[in-house]
Design a protein around this motif. Structure first.
Motif, PDB file in Angstrom:
ATOM      1  N   GLY A  53      37.073  -3.290  58.451  1.00 50.23           N
ATOM      2  CA  GLY A  53      35.647  -3.330  58.185  1.00 50.23           C
ATOM      3  C   GLY A  53      34.866  -2.128  58.674  1.00 50.23           C
ATOM      4  O   GLY A  53      33.627  -2.116  58.595  1.00 50.23           O
ATOM      5  N   ARG A  54      35.551  -1.099  59.171  1.00 52.91           N
ATOM      6  CA  ARG A  54      34.871   0.099  59.667  1.00 52.91           C
ATOM      7  C   ARG A  54      35.325   1.301  58.849  1.00 52.91           C
ATOM      8  O   ARG A  54      36.469   1.363  58.385  1.00 52.91           O
ATOM      9  N   TYR A  55      34.427   2.253  58.708  1.00 51.29           N
ATOM     10  CA  TYR A  55      34.693   3.436  57.888  1.00 51.29           C
ATOM     11  C   TYR A  55      34.903   4.653  58.785  1.00 51.29           C
ATOM     12  O   TYR A  55      34.236   4.806  59.820  1.00 51.29           O
ATOM     13  N   PHE A  56      35.813   5.533  58.366  1.00 50.60           N
ATOM     14  CA  PHE A  56      36.174   6.721  59.128  1.00 50.60           C
ATOM     15  C   PHE A  56      36.166   7.929  58.193  1.00 50.60           C
ATOM     16  O   PHE A  56      36.576   7.820  57.028  1.00 50.60           O
ATOM     17  N   ILE A  57      35.719   9.062  58.715  1.00 51.65           N
ATOM     18  CA  ILE A  57      35.849  10.327  57.988  1.00 51.65           C
ATOM     19  C   ILE A  57      36.517  11.320  58.930  1.00 51.65           C
ATOM     20  O   ILE A  57      36.021  11.589  60.032  1.00 51.65           O
ATOM     21  N   TYR A  58      37.663  11.847  58.483  1.00 52.22           N
ATOM     22  CA  TYR A  58      38.429  12.820  59.259  1.00 52.22           C
ATOM     23  C   TYR A  58      38.061  14.218  58.756  1.00 52.22           C
ATOM     24  O   TYR A  58      38.169  14.507  57.559  1.00 52.22           O
ATOM     25  N   ILE A  59      37.604  15.070  59.692  1.00 52.47           N
ATOM     26  CA  ILE A  59      36.927  16.316  59.342  1.00 52.47           C
ATOM     27  C   ILE A  59      37.635  17.509  59.983  1.00 52.47           C
ATOM     28  O   ILE A  59      37.608  17.661  61.210  1.00 52.47           O
ATOM     29  N   PRO A  60      38.244  18.394  59.190  1.00 46.79           N
ATOM     30  CA  PRO A  60      38.779  19.639  59.757  1.00 46.79           C
ATOM     31  C   PRO A  60      37.684  20.695  59.816  1.00 46.79           C
ATOM     32  O   PRO A  60      36.849  20.807  58.916  1.00 46.79           O
ATOM     33  N   VAL A  61      37.663  21.472  60.879  1.00 48.15           N
ATOM     34  CA  VAL A  61      36.583  22.433  61.124  1.00 48.15           C
ATOM     35  C   VAL A  61      37.174  23.770  61.551  1.00 48.15           C
ATOM     36  O   VAL A  61      38.053  23.822  62.416  1.00 48.15           O
ATOM     37  N   LEU A  62      36.675  24.829  60.944  1.00 44.54           N
ATOM     38  CA  LEU A  62      36.968  26.180  61.407  1.00 44.54           C
ATOM     39  C   LEU A  62      35.832  26.606  62.333  1.00 44.54           C
ATOM     40  O   LEU A  62      34.676  26.669  61.914  1.00 44.54           O
ATOM     41  N   ASP A  63      36.148  26.858  63.577  1.00 44.73           N
ATOM     42  CA  ASP A  63      35.152  27.207  64.582  1.00 44.73           C
ATOM     43  C   ASP A  63      35.386  28.638  65.036  1.00 44.73           C
ATOM     44  O   ASP A  63      36.212  28.897  65.920  1.00 44.73           O
ATOM     45  N   ASP A  64      34.658  29.580  64.463  1.00 41.91           N
ATOM     46  CA  ASP A  64      34.828  30.984  64.830  1.00 41.91           C
ATOM     47  C   ASP A  64      34.291  31.289  66.218  1.00 41.91           C
ATOM     48  O   ASP A  64      34.556  32.365  66.769  1.00 41.91           O
ATOM     49  N   VAL A  94      36.592  13.309  64.012  1.00 32.98           N
ATOM     50  CA  VAL A  94      36.450  12.060  63.279  1.00 32.98           C
ATOM     51  C   VAL A  94      35.064  11.503  63.567  1.00 32.98           C
ATOM     52  O   VAL A  94      34.544  11.626  64.689  1.00 32.98           O
ATOM     53  N   ILE A  95      34.442  10.923  62.557  1.00 36.91           N
ATOM     54  CA  ILE A  95      33.218  10.151  62.719  1.00 36.91           C
ATOM     55  C   ILE A  95      33.466   8.772  62.130  1.00 36.91           C
ATOM     56  O   ILE A  95      34.352   8.585  61.279  1.00 36.91           O
ATOM     57  N   HIS A  96      32.703   7.766  62.570  1.00 32.54           N
ATOM     58  CA  HIS A  96      32.929   6.410  62.089  1.00 32.54           C
ATOM     59  C   HIS A  96      31.607   5.676  61.990  1.00 32.54           C
ATOM     60  O   HIS A  96      30.605   6.057  62.627  1.00 32.54           O
ATOM     61  N   ALA A  97      31.587   4.604  61.182  1.00 34.93           N
ATOM     62  CA  ALA A  97      30.346   3.881  60.926  1.00 34.93           C
ATOM     63  C   ALA A  97      30.666   2.480  60.422  1.00 34.93           C
ATOM     64  O   ALA A  97      31.743   2.238  59.858  1.00 34.93           O
ATOM     65  N   PRO A  98      29.725   1.532  60.562  1.00 33.41           N
ATOM     66  CA  PRO A  98      29.935   0.182  60.032  1.00 33.41           C
ATOM     67  C   PRO A  98      29.708   0.084  58.531  1.00 33.41           C
ATOM     68  O   PRO A  98      30.062  -0.914  57.909  1.00 33.41           O
ATOM     69  N   SER A  99      29.115   1.116  57.950  1.00 33.55           N
ATOM     70  CA  SER A  99      28.819   1.152  56.519  1.00 33.55           C
ATOM     71  C   SER A  99      28.884   2.590  56.060  1.00 33.55           C
ATOM     72  O   SER A  99      28.646   3.518  56.845  1.00 33.55           O
ATOM     73  N   MET A 100      29.170   2.808  54.767  1.00 33.88           N
ATOM     74  CA  MET A 100      29.168   4.175  54.265  1.00 33.88           C
ATOM     75  C   MET A 100      27.767   4.773  54.301  1.00 33.88           C
ATOM     76  O   MET A 100      27.610   5.998  54.314  1.00 33.88           O
ATOM     77  N   LYS A 101      26.753   3.941  54.370  1.00 31.09           N
ATOM     78  CA  LYS A 101      25.392   4.437  54.514  1.00 31.09           C
ATOM     79  C   LYS A 101      25.103   4.889  55.941  1.00 31.09           C
ATOM     80  O   LYS A 101      24.099   5.549  56.200  1.00 31.09           O
ATOM     81  N   GLY A 102      25.962   4.505  56.893  1.00 27.24           N
ATOM     82  CA  GLY A 102      25.753   4.826  58.288  1.00 27.24           C
ATOM     83  C   GLY A 102      25.186   3.635  59.040  1.00 27.24           C
ATOM     84  O   GLY A 102      25.205   2.512  58.524  1.00 27.24           O
ATOM     85  N   PRO A 103      24.736   3.855  60.271  1.00 22.89           N
ATOM     86  CA  PRO A 103      24.673   5.160  60.936  1.00 22.89           C
ATOM     87  C   PRO A 103      26.049   5.664  61.361  1.00 22.89           C
ATOM     88  O   PRO A 103      26.872   4.891  61.858  1.00 22.89           O
ATOM     89  N   TRP A 104      26.265   6.972  61.190  1.00 19.96           N
ATOM     90  CA  TRP A 104      27.536   7.587  61.538  1.00 19.96           C
ATOM     91  C   TRP A 104      27.510   8.070  62.986  1.00 19.96           C
ATOM     92  O   TRP A 104      26.489   8.539  63.480  1.00 19.96           O
ATOM     93  N   SER A 105      28.642   7.928  63.645  1.00 20.02           N
ATOM     94  CA  SER A 105      28.761   8.345  65.039  1.00 20.02           C
ATOM     95  C   SER A 105      28.662   9.856  65.160  1.00 20.02           C
ATOM     96  O   SER A 105      28.780  10.596  64.166  1.00 20.02           O
ATOM     97  N   GLU A 106      28.475  10.317  66.368  1.00 22.08           N
ATOM     98  CA  GLU A 106      28.624  11.737  66.659  1.00 22.08           C
ATOM     99  C   GLU A 106      30.103  12.109  66.486  1.00 22.08           C
ATOM    100  O   GLU A 106      30.991  11.270  66.660  1.00 22.08           O
ATOM    101  N   PRO A 107      30.390  13.357  66.116  1.00 21.22           N
ATOM    102  CA  PRO A 107      31.787  13.753  65.899  1.00 21.22           C
ATOM    103  C   PRO A 107      32.615  13.692  67.179  1.00 21.22           C
ATOM    104  O   PRO A 107      32.162  14.096  68.253  1.00 21.22           O
TER     105      PRO A 107
END
Length: 543
Positions: A124-135, A146-159
């Motif tokens: 019941g929880r949504y996750f987005i796995y995010i690769p980042v190039l940090d120069d 990774v960020i996560h939320a109870p709904s695709m509308k959010g609220p999304w967690s801090e990374p």
């Protein structure tokens, strides 16, 4: 990020992976598309749904790179690479895979250059796995958040920093053992903790990709973008290879399968199941596919591609049907996508969003800042359909302009600009801080920009007003800028050819986006923003 740095990173990643009868007639009505054959939505923007049970690609026009799709009951969600545009990680929603509307932007905190990501749902929880190039962190240039939320509308967690370094393009999967895994470029894989927020152990190399023939014209091996689905007794891994840009024939979709999440992985005998084989095709560099079951039970691939001769629009989102063969392999059935295809199901919904005006939710859903500093959201205030933008920097390059995605071949944009203080402000087409063109209002003169520099021969015209209307007409990569005192009678300032404002010239995987900027020393108020899609030159030259 320089070309040399980017090439070094991708060559190293690719080398890790390198160590190792299409159906068309039933799916395609026999119609020949022209530039006017797309359906139309708000402001004349092109729409894939033709209203007769068919659609014509792209299903989501404009820059929608590395699309990742999550099926959640009757809902479909798409997210895309957002690079240095913030708020980042735009999420769109659909019920039929053809008509899409924006939902939110999930990432507010700038963490670097966001590349191809992956959406997952668990308990019941949504996750987005995010690769980042940090120069800014050369010791850990490539990170995974990774960020996560109870709904695709959010609220999304801090990374959350997962401390999975040196990898890109995560693909989430559930194994037959009930455990969660992330697959990455180069054929690597790591187990996740049960909560999906950290790794268990170190990544292992599990797949070597499909051997590309030596005489194929490609950008590089570049095994990336693994997206996994389970069907019957097999796990199927859909990956991109060949390089995401470069020659039109580079990118492709390859498939491998295994009875276990732990392998071994067997390559599909039909590989590559998607590839641009000629520069004459309507879509170039097709790849990075997610396999998804449609509302009608038919299976589809969602992937990206460049429109032939229009790389400035970026990689657009394409939809192609595929069948499962008798021996359990996917086989694409859409052909070269030059003709309408039958829609998945019969649903018809809203599509797109207006690009005119400044609604209360414009920041994130429509407008995004380029490479912003911390606290960037405080720079913009929207009230009464007007945008007040606090200035930053000395010109468009370091002003962190507000940009939006335009998906039409030709369009007309107009806006009223009023200066407050000593700021300069204007209307742009912006690729990155080194490559843009535009027209700005200053305290004493107009400022004309081309190839990332202010033009001096001729210099911008002198003005005696701090309130002016600006306009640009982009006619298939030939852009003309105008100004006006009343928004009705226009004076042509100059024209620019912008076909070279693209990734193959400037790197970065970006697109040429319209936008607004204001420099330090004051603020600018933007009013009456209007966007209108055009069919071609005959419309473009009309006042």
């Amino acid at each position: 990020m320089t070309v040399n740095r980017r090439d070094t990173i991708l060559m190293a990643l690719a080398s890790a992976g390198a160590t190792l009868t299409a159906m068309t007639a039933a799916a395609q009505p026999a119609a020949t598309p022209t530039r006017s054959r797309w359906g139309k939505t708000v402001e004349g923007q092109r729409r894939a749904d033709l209203g007769n049970g068919t659609y014509l690609n792209p299903v989501l026009a404009g820059d929608r790179p590395d699309p990742n799709i999550l099926k959640d009951g009757d809902d479909y969600y798409a997210a895309f690479s957002s690079f240095l545009y913030y708020p980042g990680v735009p999420i769109w929603h659909s019920r039929d895979l053809v008509n899409w509307t924006p939902l939110t932007a999930a990432l507010k905190t700038p963490i670097g250059n966001v590349w191809a990501l992956d959406i997952a749902k668990h308990d019941g929880r949504y996750f987005i796995y995010i690769p980042v190039l940090d120069d800014n962190d050369p010791g850990r240039a490539l990170k995974t958040f990774v960020i996560h939320a109870p709904s695709m509308k959010g609220p999304w967690s801090e990374p959350i920093d997962m401390h999975l370094d040196g990898h890109i393009d995560p693909g989430h999967a559930f194994g037959e053992d009930g455990k969660r895994y992330l697959f990455f470029n180069g054929g690597s894989r790591v187990q996740l903790s049960d909560d999906g927020l950290s790794a268990v152990g170190k990544p292992d190399h599990v797949y070597g990709g499909w051997p590309i023939p030596q005489d194929w014209v490609i950008e590089g091996f570049a095994l990336e973008g693994p997206k996994l689905t389970r069907r019957g007794e097999y796990f199927y891994m859909f990956s991109g290879q060949g390089g995401t840009a470069g020659p039109p024939t580079s990118h492709m979709v390859v498939v491998a399968r295994s009875r276990s999440i732990h392998g071994p992985w067997e390559n599909c005998p039909h590989n590559p199941i998607v590839r641009t084989v000629s520069r004459d095709e309507p879509w170039w560099s097709r790849g990075h596919a997610t396999a998804i079951e449609g509302p009608d039970g038919q299976w589809w691939m969602v992937y990206h591609g460049y429109e032939n001769g229009l790389r400035t629009l970026g990689r657009q989102m394409l939809l192609e049907p595929f069948e499962w063969t008798a021996d359990g392999w996917p086989r694409a059935s859409g052909g070269d996508l030059s003709r309408p295809l039958r829609k998945p199901g019969n649903a018809v919904g809203a599509h797109g969003q207006p690009l005119s005006g400044f609604g209360p939710d414009a920041i994130g859903k429509k407008l995004t800042f380029w490479a912003p500093r911390p606290g960037y959201l405080d720079r913009a205030r929207i009230a009464g359909n007007a945008l007040t933008l606090t200035g930053q920097g000395t010109g468009p390059a370091d002003a962190s302009p507000l940009l939006f995605v335009a998906g039409d071949r030709s369009y007309d944009i107009r806006v009223e600009v009023e200066l407050q203080g000593a700021a300069q402000a204007g209307l742009l087409l912006f690729y990155n801080e080194k490559l843009f063109c535009g027209l700005g209002v200053g305290t004493e003169k107009l400022h004309a920009w081309r190839i990332g520099q202010e033009e001096r021969w001729p210099a911008g015209a002198p003005i005696d007003t701090r309130r002016l209307f600006l306009r640009l007409v982009n006619d298939e990569e030939v852009v003309t800028f105008y100004h006006s005192r009343d928004g009705r009678t226009w004076t042509k300032e100059r024209s620019v050819e912008v076909a070279g404002y693209n990734h193959n010239v400037a790197d970065g995987f970006l697109s040429l986006r319209p936008g607004l900027y204001a420099t330090e020393g004051g603020t600018a108020v933007f009013r009456n923003l209007t966007y209108r899609a055009l069919e071609g030159v005959s419309d473009a030259v009309r006042p």
